[in-house]
Write a protein that holds these residues in place. Sequence first.
Motif, PDB file in Angstrom:
ATOM      1  N   ASP A 113     -13.085  -5.224   5.342  1.00 61.76           N
ATOM      2  CA  ASP A 113     -12.049  -6.091   5.906  1.00 61.76           C
ATOM      3  C   ASP A 113     -10.699  -5.793   5.241  1.00 61.76           C
ATOM      4  O   ASP A 113     -10.637  -5.200   4.171  1.00 61.76           O
ATOM      5  N   TRP A 114      -9.617  -6.224   5.894  1.00 65.05           N
ATOM      6  CA  TRP A 114      -8.268  -5.977   5.399  1.00 65.05           C
ATOM      7  C   TRP A 114      -7.673  -7.246   4.784  1.00 65.05           C
ATOM      8  O   TRP A 114      -8.011  -8.359   5.197  1.00 65.05           O
ATOM      9  N   GLU A 115      -6.765  -7.087   3.818  1.00 65.75           N
ATOM     10  CA  GLU A 115      -6.023  -8.201   3.222  1.00 65.75           C
ATOM     11  C   GLU A 115      -4.663  -7.694   2.744  1.00 65.75           C
ATOM     12  O   GLU A 115      -4.512  -7.249   1.603  1.00 65.75           O
ATOM     13  N   ALA A 116      -3.647  -7.790   3.584  1.00 60.88           N
ATOM     14  CA  ALA A 116      -2.287  -7.360   3.226  1.00 60.88           C
ATOM     15  C   ALA A 116      -1.725  -8.268   2.132  1.00 60.88           C
ATOM     16  O   ALA A 116      -1.857  -9.492   2.224  1.00 60.88           O
ATOM     17  N   GLU A 117      -1.094  -7.680   1.125  1.00 60.01           N
ATOM     18  CA  GLU A 117      -0.600  -8.483  -0.008  1.00 60.01           C
ATOM     19  C   GLU A 117       0.697  -7.930  -0.599  1.00 60.01           C
ATOM     20  O   GLU A 117       0.912  -6.720  -0.632  1.00 60.01           O
ATOM     21  N   LEU A 118       1.502  -8.843  -1.117  1.00 60.66           N
ATOM     22  CA  LEU A 118       2.596  -8.477  -2.015  1.00 60.66           C
ATOM     23  C   LEU A 118       2.011  -8.281  -3.411  1.00 60.66           C
ATOM     24  O   LEU A 118       1.259  -9.135  -3.896  1.00 60.66           O
ATOM     25  N   ALA A 119       2.363  -7.152  -4.050  1.00 61.47           N
ATOM     26  CA  ALA A 119       1.906  -6.899  -5.423  1.00 61.47           C
ATOM     27  C   ALA A 119       3.112  -6.929  -6.354  1.00 61.47           C
ATOM     28  O   ALA A 119       4.200  -6.483  -5.998  1.00 61.47           O
ATOM     29  N   VAL A 120       2.896  -7.465  -7.546  1.00 55.35           N
ATOM     30  CA  VAL A 120       3.941  -7.595  -8.558  1.00 55.35           C
ATOM     31  C   VAL A 120       3.657  -6.602  -9.681  1.00 55.35           C
ATOM     32  O   VAL A 120       2.521  -6.512 -10.141  1.00 55.35           O
ATOM     33  N   VAL A 121       4.690  -5.898 -10.122  1.00 56.15           N
ATOM     34  CA  VAL A 121       4.540  -4.945 -11.221  1.00 56.15           C
ATOM     35  C   VAL A 121       5.160  -5.553 -12.477  1.00 56.15           C
ATOM     36  O   VAL A 121       6.330  -5.966 -12.470  1.00 56.15           O
ATOM     37  N   GLY A 140       9.131  -5.103 -10.602  1.00 57.33           N
ATOM     38  CA  GLY A 140       9.372  -4.900  -9.187  1.00 57.33           C
ATOM     39  C   GLY A 140       8.202  -5.352  -8.345  1.00 57.33           C
ATOM     40  O   GLY A 140       7.214  -5.914  -8.848  1.00 57.33           O
ATOM     41  N   TYR A 141       8.353  -5.079  -7.054  1.00 64.86           N
ATOM     42  CA  TYR A 141       7.355  -5.485  -6.069  1.00 64.86           C
ATOM     43  C   TYR A 141       6.922  -4.282  -5.247  1.00 64.86           C
ATOM     44  O   TYR A 141       7.728  -3.398  -4.957  1.00 64.86           O
ATOM     45  N   THR A 142       5.658  -4.291  -4.846  1.00 61.54           N
ATOM     46  CA  THR A 142       5.176  -3.240  -3.964  1.00 61.54           C
ATOM     47  C   THR A 142       4.181  -3.843  -2.970  1.00 61.54           C
ATOM     48  O   THR A 142       3.971  -5.063  -2.964  1.00 61.54           O
ATOM     49  N   VAL A 143       3.625  -3.002  -2.107  1.00 61.92           N
ATOM     50  CA  VAL A 143       2.711  -3.451  -1.061  1.00 61.92           C
ATOM     51  C   VAL A 143       1.293  -3.051  -1.455  1.00 61.92           C
ATOM     52  O   VAL A 143       1.083  -1.966  -2.003  1.00 61.92           O
ATOM     53  N   ALA A 144       0.327  -3.920  -1.185  1.00 63.04           N
ATOM     54  CA  ALA A 144      -1.074  -3.596  -1.440  1.00 63.04           C
ATOM     55  C   ALA A 144      -1.919  -4.076  -0.276  1.00 63.04           C
ATOM     56  O   ALA A 144      -1.515  -4.960   0.491  1.00 63.04           O
ATOM     57  N   ASN A 145      -3.081  -3.480  -0.126  1.00 62.70           N
ATOM     58  CA  ASN A 145      -4.080  -4.048   0.766  1.00 62.70           C
ATOM     59  C   ASN A 145      -5.384  -4.196  -0.018  1.00 62.70           C
ATOM     60  O   ASN A 145      -5.986  -3.212  -0.435  1.00 62.70           O
ATOM     61  N   ASP A 146      -5.753  -5.452  -0.244  1.00 69.68           N
ATOM     62  CA  ASP A 146      -6.956  -5.798  -1.020  1.00 69.68           C
ATOM     63  C   ASP A 146      -8.184  -5.639  -0.112  1.00 69.68           C
ATOM     64  O   ASP A 146      -8.882  -6.596   0.215  1.00 69.68           O
ATOM     65  N   VAL A 147      -8.408  -4.393   0.307  1.00 72.67           N
ATOM     66  CA  VAL A 147      -9.533  -4.092   1.206  1.00 72.67           C
ATOM     67  C   VAL A 147     -10.834  -4.567   0.543  1.00 72.67           C
ATOM     68  O   VAL A 147     -11.086  -4.288  -0.622  1.00 72.67           O
ATOM     69  N   SER A 148     -11.615  -5.318   1.304  1.00 65.84           N
ATOM     70  CA  SER A 148     -12.750  -6.061   0.734  1.00 65.84           C
ATOM     71  C   SER A 148     -14.043  -5.733   1.469  1.00 65.84           C
ATOM     72  O   SER A 148     -14.066  -5.687   2.695  1.00 65.84           O
ATOM     73  N   GLY A 162     -17.429  -7.079  -4.379  1.00 64.72           N
ATOM     74  CA  GLY A 162     -16.900  -6.716  -3.067  1.00 64.72           C
ATOM     75  C   GLY A 162     -15.449  -6.273  -3.104  1.00 64.72           C
ATOM     76  O   GLY A 162     -14.881  -5.873  -2.088  1.00 64.72           O
ATOM     77  N   LYS A 163     -14.838  -6.360  -4.287  1.00 64.32           N
ATOM     78  CA  LYS A 163     -13.399  -6.160  -4.428  1.00 64.32           C
ATOM     79  C   LYS A 163     -13.022  -4.943  -5.272  1.00 64.32           C
ATOM     80  O   LYS A 163     -11.843  -4.641  -5.405  1.00 64.32           O
ATOM     81  N   ALA A 164     -14.004  -4.312  -5.911  1.00 67.37           N
ATOM     82  CA  ALA A 164     -13.676  -3.286  -6.907  1.00 67.37           C
ATOM     83  C   ALA A 164     -14.293  -1.931  -6.566  1.00 67.37           C
ATOM     84  O   ALA A 164     -14.624  -1.155  -7.457  1.00 67.37           O
ATOM     85  N   TRP A 165     -14.427  -1.624  -5.275  1.00 64.87           N
ATOM     86  CA  TRP A 165     -14.922  -0.302  -4.873  1.00 64.87           C
ATOM     87  C   TRP A 165     -13.829   0.734  -5.128  1.00 64.87           C
ATOM     88  O   TRP A 165     -12.662   0.524  -4.794  1.00 64.87           O
TER      89      TRP A 165
END
Lengths: 274, 274
Positions: A113-121, A140-148, A162-165
């Motif tokens: 499954d997909w999970e679009a997210e704002l990521a913070v550095v 700064g900020y970047t884009v992530a997708n927490d694919v699950s 389910g989150k750390a593949w």
Amino acid sequence: MKLATVAHGGRRTAAVLDGDHWRALPADDLSTLLATTAPDRFAGLAGARLPGAVPVLPLPSPRKVVCCGLNYADHITEMGRELPDHPTLFAKYADTLTGPEDDLVLPKGLDVDWEAELAVVVGAELSGADRDLAERSIAGYTVANDVSVRDWQRRTLQWFQGKAWDRTTPLGPLVVTPDELDPVAGVEVICRVNGAERQRGNTRTLVFDAADLLAYVSAFTTLRPGDVVLTGTPGGVGMGMTQPVFLADGDLVETEIPGIGTLRNRFRLADPRS
Amino acid sequence: MKLATVAHGGRRTAAVLDGDHWRALPADDLSTLLATTAPDRFAGLAGARLPGAVPVLPLPSPRKVVCCGLNYADHITEMGRELPDHPTLFAKYADTLTGPEDDLVLPKGLDVDWEAELAVVVGAELSGADRDLAERSIAGYTVANDVSVRDWQRRTLQWFQGKAWDRTTPLGPLVVTPDELDPVAGVEVICRVNGAERQRGNTRTLVFDAADLLAYVSAFTTLRPGDVVLTGTPGGVGMGMTQPVFLADGDLVETEIPGIGTLRNRFRLADPRS
């Protein structure tokens, strides 16, 4: 500033955008540069132009990747839960990350499954930080997708498996400094699958914003420059649909935050012989 | 072999026990040695005797510390749950670990509990390993206490924020190689608080043994030499008591596995001014 790790002439380097051109920064990648150099010194270090440079995974070696679940009011409602008093946190690894255009390769038979997210550095060492210090320490900020992998996420009470593949969380393409992007005022977080919009949230509706999360995590574990915190996903994930939908071989996942950029990752089933 | 990282003459070094004496191995610690050298080569590398050497945290820099919860039948019953089909997994950090005699220092007002555990040290890179390969890739076993901040563990659905407080998981004092210790045949895992026995389990009752866990984790993320997997705790934790009991300032926590050794860690409240 817009920062990246770029591929150029067969090697990788940290880089800063100057108009339409990338200029080299003195490290192999942003993880390495942030470990030695405060972000406010980057501008003065810009070197040669890098024609044709292409952004790759900006932060290949964070020591900590902390993720927040259930942080957008609409997604919380979608999952049938109440607004939280505390952020729900779990961990990923540097190995979990992958580049902004990389394929997501997983074995057959998983509910992906997909999970679009704002990521913070993180830009400075943080331990027991208050909200103000945490806010000033955002690189700064970047884009992530927490694919699950939902079936593994739900095998037990703990989501971690389910989150750390490995190589399933795309990150990038740029890291945008806080003077150029204000998620508290609001930026949109969008996910499209094969061109169809599945998620569109706004960071102004986050229950816990970037500074809240950095301060909260730093109460129990030290954050260091280059560490990454994912801020959670808005409504519209595949498992939340009336008929749950998961990724199929060849599906294109696009994850966009206007002002930062777009991740484009194709989902591929692993060759069972490999 | 019995391995350790020892303090000797103001520095630290990996070491192997030879009778009553520690002998130096060619690295600053076992994390560094395992990263470059297969465990079956260690015996041939033993150098000078180190009189008065004292074991410290054996593995200061694992990239992954994976923990299994709910893995002893008696503890599962104590927590009111059923025997699982899959291991319940969560993550800690290298920062979470601390030495075999170090104080456990935490702020006032937290519900801090003990969890004696057998820990497995990975000896080879493992990705998609079957049980047999995983078993052959175990570098050794050590003792851990998965000290848990129960109120934070229970704030949300995910235990991570109660499990990853810096310097709260003592590990050591020795790493014993599999030819000298067989947890499948059974070793006892014991916890005493201020001398009173609170936990005593036997690893022969583990639902998922060391090889099962390494194989399971390697299905989704690569394990590397020096990574650590904690196998779960037997019954007898403080929160499982009829009147729950948590650690108080000055309490001595002793965690013992006969054949490996004993961790002795005093719980201290952090100075609120520090």
